[in-house]
Design an enzyme around this catalytic site. Structure first.
Site, PDB file in Angstrom:
ATOM      1  N   ASP A  56      -6.548  17.585  10.751  1.00  0.00           N
ATOM      2  CA  ASP A  56      -6.198  18.546  11.807  1.00  0.00           C
ATOM      3  C   ASP A  56      -6.665  19.962  11.520  1.00  0.00           C
ATOM      4  OD1 ASP A  56      -3.351  16.577  11.917  1.00  0.00           O
ATOM      5  OD2 ASP A  56      -4.717  16.819  13.610  1.00  0.00           O
TER       6      ASP A  56
ATOM      7  N   HIS B 185      -0.968  16.112   2.997  1.00  0.00           N
ATOM      8  CA  HIS B 185      -0.982  14.785   3.611  1.00  0.00           C
ATOM      9  C   HIS B 185      -0.113  13.855   2.791  1.00  0.00           C
ATOM     10  CE1 HIS B 185      -2.479  11.055   5.367  1.00  0.00           C
ATOM     11  NE2 HIS B 185      -2.933  11.797   6.341  1.00  0.00           N
TER      12      HIS B 185
END
Ligand code: SDX
Length: 430
Positions: A365, A308
């Site tokens: 996700d 991320h």
């Protein structure tokens, strides 16, 4: 303060500190005073706005909407309650919530002429392309949004329409893709239940809503509702900064979210797990082989759902979704071999030097696709569900930027092309 010395000149930059201690230098006068601009690919080091909507601390794995911890909102609020909080800044009173819920619920129908759009799309059309184009087309049916002198009621009505109709468009694009008749929204159902009803109901029989599935969807939508200046939210702000209407800005947000490095990752995770399953399943040898592939840049493949831009620790949303997935799998008695592979991959990655050194952890996700799958939602609809969840965040950011009358976004560049040269006639070119 910071002082920049450039040749014979020097300038001081004012230091700005946010309410959570984040610090920035205001470089608004940099070019005028020095002729210099800054270069920052991907804006990894650049704040493009101040904002009061969402705070996240990537090192500590903290996420709060308007100051409220995501863990508390996911557990105790409804999606529309969180949408109200993000858009208007405070948790709604019961009267405010009743009015907001009623307004959104009563805007769920789309114009019957818009229904004909679905006949024009091929059945294999990806629902993100349908969602993005049809949201943009809403301005054709509600041209009042183009009126530059809209009052707050006008703006609120557009917000209600966008929240409500995007869910109907999403569900109907799914129905169109499988050749099933569309299901009209039911005003007696809440947002999450209505979405499931429109996706999985059939006109030939009653549709039994599973409370745990409705609750899991509500939680997923809340967890996706906003995330400061991510790629798609930044896109909404850029488009909205030209004073394009909210439907156009939201449509652009959908298209930005579609990318596999962003919201499209939830679909890419399932496709990755399926590939690993087909190649030999969750055996240590097979998982090790795939992990090596994800670490090798030459492979061009990444461990999707990991890493991320901001979180260099666990994404708090991933932790909540993983727990929700376990609950739904147990409740629905689902035994998905891809979940075993996901857990094996996670365990190996979290103990692998490559992922540890690069601070790559599961993001929102990684498990969300498995949860959608357990709920019967098809893979191509995963990113659509992400878009429906993110809609309040996009709206809140568009509203904040619009109300602050921020200038049109127009970044600078550093030109590295050819210097001036004279035109050559075609017959002189070699
Ligand atoms: C979302 O911004 C947001 O808030 C987004 C989001 C939201 O709510 O809006 O949180 C939603 O988009 C989550 C992210 C979903 N995407 C994926 O899961 C795709 C896989 N992850 C990556 O591609 C990557 O981690 C990003 C895109 C998420 C972040 O990329 P960055 O910050 O630009 O970091 P990078 O690509 O420069 O990677 C840093 C290093 C690189 O190695 P080096 O060049 O330093 O040697 O880490 C490596 C990368 O190769 N790396 C990975 C990896 N992610 C980064 N290696 C293997 N697998 C991965 N998943």
């Amino acid at each position: 303060m910071a002082e920049i010395k450039l040749n014979s000149t020097s300038i001081t930059l004012e230091e700005i500190t946010g309410t959570e201690g984040e610090k920035a230098f205001d470089i608004g006068s940099l070019r005028n005073e020095t002729g210099y601009v800054t270069l920052d690919y991907g804006l990894k080091n650049t704040a493009v706005t101040k904002s009061e909507i969402t705070f996240l601390d990537g090192e500590e794995g903290v996420l709060r909407y308007r100051g409220y911890p995501i863990e508390q909102l996911a557990e105790r609020a409804s999606f529309l309650e969180v949408a109200y909080l993000l858009i208007y800044g405070e948790l709604p009173t019961s009267n405010q919530y009743e009015d907001f819920d009623h307004a959104v619920t009563n805007h769920t129908l789309i114009h019957e002429d818009m229904k004909k759009f679905f006949e024009g799309y091929p059945q294999r059309a990806h629902p993100m392309g349908v969602l993005g184009s049809m949201i943009g087309a809403l301005s054709s049916f509600y041209p009042d949004v183009l009126n530059p002198d809209q009052n707050q009621n006008d703006i609120d009505r557009t917000i209600h329409r966008l929240l409500a109709k995007s869910a109907t468009i999403a569900a109907w694009s799914y129905k169109n893709s499988i050749g099933h008749p569309v299901m009209y929204p039911q005003n007696r159902l809440n947002y999450s239940a209505n979405l499931l009803y429109m996706m999985f109901g059939m006109p030939t029989e009653e549709y039994d809503l599973n409370d745990k599935t409705v609750s899991a969807l509500n939680k997923l939508l809340i967890l996706h509702a906003d995330h400061e200046q991510n790629c798609s939210t930044s896109t909404v702000r850029v488009v909205g900064s030209s004073q394009a209407n909210l439907y156009a800005a939201a449509s652009a947000g959908v298209m930005a979210l579609w990318g596999p490095l962003h919201g499209g990752a939830n679909q890419a995770v399932i496709e990755m797990l399926q590939e690993i399953y087909d190649d030999g399943g969750a055996s240590k040898q097979n998982v090790d082989k795939w992990l090596d592939r994800f670490k090798d840049k030459e492979s061009g493949q990444r461990l999707m759902g990991f890493g991320h831009r901001v979180y260099k620790n666990f994404d708090p949303r991933a932790t909540i979704i993983k727990k929700a997935a376990d609950d739904v799998f147990e409740d629905l008695k689902v035994n998905d071999p891809l979940l075993d592979i996901a857990k094996q991959l996670e365990e190996f990655a979290l103990n692998d030097d490559y992922f540890i050194e690069k601070k790559l952890y599961p993001n929102v996700d990684y498990y969300s696709g498995l949860l959608y799958r357990a709920m019967g939602i098809p893979t191509e609809m995963f990113t659509v569900m992400f878009a429906l969840g993110r809609m309040p965040g996009w709206i809140a950011n568009w509203k904040e930027m619009t109300e602050e009358k921020q200038p049109i976004t127009r970044p600078r560049q550093i030109y590295t092309g050819k210097n001036k040269r004279e035109f050559i006639d075609m017959d002189q070119r070699s």
